[in-house]
Motif scaffolding. Structure first.
Motif, PDB file in Angstrom:
ATOM      1  N   ARG A 160       0.954  -1.232   0.149  1.00 55.87           N
ATOM      2  CA  ARG A 160       0.103   0.055   0.214  1.00 55.87           C
ATOM      3  C   ARG A 160       0.641   1.288  -0.140  1.00 55.87           C
ATOM      4  N   PRO A 161       1.068   1.897  -1.014  1.00 62.51           N
ATOM      5  CA  PRO A 161       1.757   3.163  -1.371  1.00 62.51           C
ATOM      6  C   PRO A 161       1.096   4.214  -0.624  1.00 62.51           C
ATOM      7  N   GLN A 194       2.036  -5.703   7.617  1.00 66.63           N
ATOM      8  CA  GLN A 194       2.111  -5.130   8.969  1.00 66.63           C
ATOM      9  C   GLN A 194       3.361  -4.147   9.152  1.00 66.63           C
ATOM     10  N   PHE A 195       4.146  -4.091   8.091  1.00 65.42           N
ATOM     11  CA  PHE A 195       5.641  -3.316   8.071  1.00 65.42           C
ATOM     12  C   PHE A 195       5.421  -2.082   7.251  1.00 65.42           C
ATOM     13  N   LEU A 217      11.754   3.000   9.428  1.00 68.03           N
ATOM     14  CA  LEU A 217      11.251   1.590   9.081  1.00 68.03           C
ATOM     15  C   LEU A 217      10.380   1.470  10.113  1.00 68.03           C
ATOM     16  N   GLY A 218       9.250   0.880  10.010  1.00 71.18           N
ATOM     17  CA  GLY A 218       8.320   0.562  11.323  1.00 71.18           C
ATOM     18  C   GLY A 218       7.348  -0.483  11.131  1.00 71.18           C
ATOM     19  N   ILE A 219       6.633  -0.723  12.153  1.00 75.41           N
ATOM     20  CA  ILE A 219       5.481  -1.569  12.337  1.00 75.41           C
ATOM     21  C   ILE A 219       4.196  -0.961  12.404  1.00 75.41           C
ATOM     22  N   ARG A 220       3.423  -1.341  11.458  1.00 75.86           N
ATOM     23  CA  ARG A 220       1.749  -0.882  11.613  1.00 75.86           C
ATOM     24  C   ARG A 220       1.063  -1.681  12.630  1.00 75.86           C
ATOM     25  N   LYS A 225      -6.359  -5.783   7.845  1.00 75.05           N
ATOM     26  CA  LYS A 225      -5.152  -6.674   7.539  1.00 75.05           C
ATOM     27  C   LYS A 225      -5.443  -7.028   6.028  1.00 75.05           C
ATOM     28  N   TYR A 226      -4.506  -6.642   5.421  1.00 82.44           N
ATOM     29  CA  TYR A 226      -4.468  -6.896   3.877  1.00 82.44           C
ATOM     30  C   TYR A 226      -3.627  -8.124   3.433  1.00 82.44           C
TER      31      TYR A 226
END
Length: 226
Positions: A160-161, A194-195, A217-220, A225-226
């Motif tokens: 997902r941009p 999730q990233f 950089l991270g975690i969503r 949930k895709y």
């Protein structure tokens, strides 16, 4: 004798097949089961292959019909789905990154936490804070951003941009202690399940303008949930 044995086997197999209940879901999946209970919203059953095992529950809205061992049938095709279709979903991000000045070899680590909500499929708004720092020789500068973070997603696929902007203020610490002013970030990134990864421009305005670039950089967490 072989015919007698074969007849007995067929008889037993037919009995077993007719003794079990059959749950047919709307996704075409079939479950061989022993139905225990049917409530206004759920069907409770045990797996036919493990009658002494755990008890399972499925929403009636997901069931097309139940065919019982006695030949009767309950049809639930008109049941309304109980699946959540909430337009607003909690969502947040935890990010580690770096900011660096394009004019010189000055950089430092960053930590961001954003908590907010996903509205529908394409828009996110949240409260952003954290700690950003710059290290040059023996000098250490840092500040705490306090901002509104907005994201616009371009797709609703697994990749997902998005475009991103954060607007608010900051409070300086260490060598920036006592400073406060306007804070902003603008950039783009990609969520992959999730990233999350992002990059762009970061700026401070207080008695002048301090411009830098960022990479994170991270975690969503939360959201869809895709």
């Amino acid at each position: 004798m072989k015919r007698v044995i074969l007849t007995l086997i067929c008889t037993v197999a037919a009995f077993v097949a007719t003794a079990q209940d059959r749950i047919v879901l709307k996704n075409a999946e079939e479950v061989n089961a022993k139905v225990i209970n049917i409530s206004p919203t759920t069907v409770t059953y045990k797996s036919w292959n493990n009658i002494d095992g755990p008890t399972y529950t499925v929403n009636k809205s997901d069931v097309l019909f139940v065919a019982y061992s006695n030949g009767t049938k309950d049809v639930f095709s008109n049941e309304k789905s109980t699946t959540s279709t909430s337009f607003v979903k909690f969502q947040g991000y935890g990010n580690l990154g770096v900011i660096f000045l394009p004019a010189g070899p000055v950089a430092g680590p960053t930590l961001d936490l954003t908590v907010g909500a996903l509205f529908g499929e394409y828009f996110y708004a949240g409260f952003e804070t954290g700690f950003h720092s710059l290290i040059e020789d023996l000098y250490f500068e840092g500040y705490v951003p306090i901002a509104l973070n907005l994201k616009g997603y371009l797709t609703k696929t697994k990749v997902r941009p998005f475009v991103n902007v954060s607007l608010g203020g900051f409070v300086g610490v260490a060598d920036l202690s006592g400073w406060a002013g306007f804070y902003c970030q603008a950039g783009a990134g990609i969520d992959v399940k999730q990233f999350s990864i992002g990059l762009g421009y970061s700026g401070l305005v207080s008695y002048g303008t301090a411009s830098s670039l960022y990479f994170k950089l991270g975690i969503r967490f939360g959201g869809k949930k895709y």
